[in-house]
Scaffold this motif. Sequence first.
Motif, PDB file in Angstrom:
ATOM      1  N   ARG A 322     -32.782 -15.020   2.039  1.00  0.00           N
ATOM      2  CA  ARG A 322     -32.528 -14.107   3.063  1.00  0.00           C
ATOM      3  C   ARG A 322     -31.987 -12.671   2.238  1.00  0.00           C
ATOM      4  O   ARG A 322     -32.366 -11.453   2.245  1.00  0.00           O
ATOM      5  CB  ARG A 322     -31.510 -14.148   4.078  1.00  0.00           C
ATOM      6  N   ARG A 326     -33.760  -9.159   1.413  1.00  0.00           N
ATOM      7  CA  ARG A 326     -33.159  -8.025   1.712  1.00  0.00           C
ATOM      8  C   ARG A 326     -32.977  -7.036   0.371  1.00  0.00           C
ATOM      9  O   ARG A 326     -33.156  -5.878   0.348  1.00  0.00           O
ATOM     10  CB  ARG A 326     -31.684  -8.326   2.145  1.00  0.00           C
ATOM     11  N   ALA A 334     -35.414  -9.186   5.450  1.00  0.00           N
ATOM     12  CA  ALA A 334     -34.291 -10.221   5.719  1.00  0.00           C
ATOM     13  C   ALA A 334     -34.142 -10.781   7.286  1.00  0.00           C
ATOM     14  O   ALA A 334     -34.056 -12.068   7.381  1.00  0.00           O
ATOM     15  CB  ALA A 334     -33.005  -9.878   5.382  1.00  0.00           C
ATOM     16  N   ARG A 335     -34.407  -9.862   8.149  1.00  0.00           N
ATOM     17  CA  ARG A 335     -34.250 -10.492   9.465  1.00  0.00           C
ATOM     18  C   ARG A 335     -35.582 -11.181   9.992  1.00  0.00           C
ATOM     19  O   ARG A 335     -35.224 -12.258  10.719  1.00  0.00           O
ATOM     20  CB  ARG A 335     -34.090  -9.259  10.531  1.00  0.00           C
ATOM     21  N   ALA A 338     -35.004 -14.564   8.377  1.00  0.00           N
ATOM     22  CA  ALA A 338     -34.038 -15.580   9.084  1.00  0.00           C
ATOM     23  C   ALA A 338     -34.691 -15.882  10.458  1.00  0.00           C
ATOM     24  O   ALA A 338     -34.565 -17.140  10.984  1.00  0.00           O
ATOM     25  CB  ALA A 338     -32.726 -14.503   9.579  1.00  0.00           C
TER      26      ALA A 338
END
Length: 390
Positions: A322, A326, A334-335, A338
């Motif tokens: 992650r 990012r 990154a989200r 995730a």
Amino acid sequence: MTGANSSEPARHRPASQGVTVLLPVVGLLVAAVCGLLLFGLGTARVGATAVGIGVVAATVPVAVVVATFLWIDRWEPEPAPLLLLTFVWGACVATLTALLINDTAAAVGDLLLGIGRGDKVSAIVSAPFAEEAVKAVPLLLLLWHRSREFDGVVDGIVYAGFSAAGFAFTENIYYFGRAFAEHGFGDATSPGVLAAFILRGVLSPFTHPLFSVLIGIGVGVAAMSRGRTRKVLAPLGGYVLAVGLHSLWNASATLGGGSAFINVYFLVMVPVFLGVAMLVLWQRRREERIIAAALPKMASARWIAQSEVELLASLAGRRRWRRQARRESGRRAARAVAEYQARVTELAFLRRLPAGGSERRARRDELLSRLRAARAEAVRLASEGGTRDG
């Protein structure tokens, strides 16, 4: 096709979507009303300044408790809106409901046993039964309406912890505020809000969560069980244990002297807390082993890339992934990573679920579809360089 069978889902979909949207809105409105009523009751009893002091003092322990349950929930994080609703339920609806029940029990106790004895009845009998019941409502609703949110005991612990953390937050506001209204910040001869903070915020911030976690364990066991008997007895057994421990804790503070309270604290509460902590750590390691065992099979089935197995097998590897996403492509990427990691975990946990046959295959297909969509989004953002937002 336009036959009756194909049109049936289309007729029900709008109603289902309406319920899905309406229920959270109604829940938030009810919670807001309860919150306003609690604020009004608090200011009427101890004053606005004392309530403000209580809010500041209560924020510290609740932050620690919430952070702990978020740490427990790292492998397959529960949906943030559901966690928020569970916390708000505990802080507003459950607290107000319990307050009304406990005040009624105290009034009845005064009438039947004499003035001054009603509070003891309320603390030892009414409070444990009522508070543990209302704190458990979100768990039972999730078990009944969204049982797929439960992948095991850890999820039950997390939802129970959030509901109880919200309850303890509001309760602490009142206790801290009352201590300030009566004794100020306190001194050597007159303990005030500082003494209350040490007792409730330092020595026992996990008291309410500990009680409710016992119910959460029972709900988690029920979610993983096929037999109807266990689905009923596991949550009920957790509730009985929670009520018993809660009643013992309140009795030690209400009826016993300082020595009784200390004995219950160190001989009962601390061992139970350590036992639950060991259970949580064991369950987290078990989850890690389940995921590590499932990843090679998922790679062989081409659900995930072979190069991702090592990254997905540990929390440290997932965190590095992650951070890299990012750094190279921004927060949205990154989200997305995730989200993809969470979908992989759900698919890895699928074999533990009690459903079988066609139901399991349907669930697998659904999770695969969500996994592929999450992966496609992560790849798209990575290829575009993401949108850097700080």
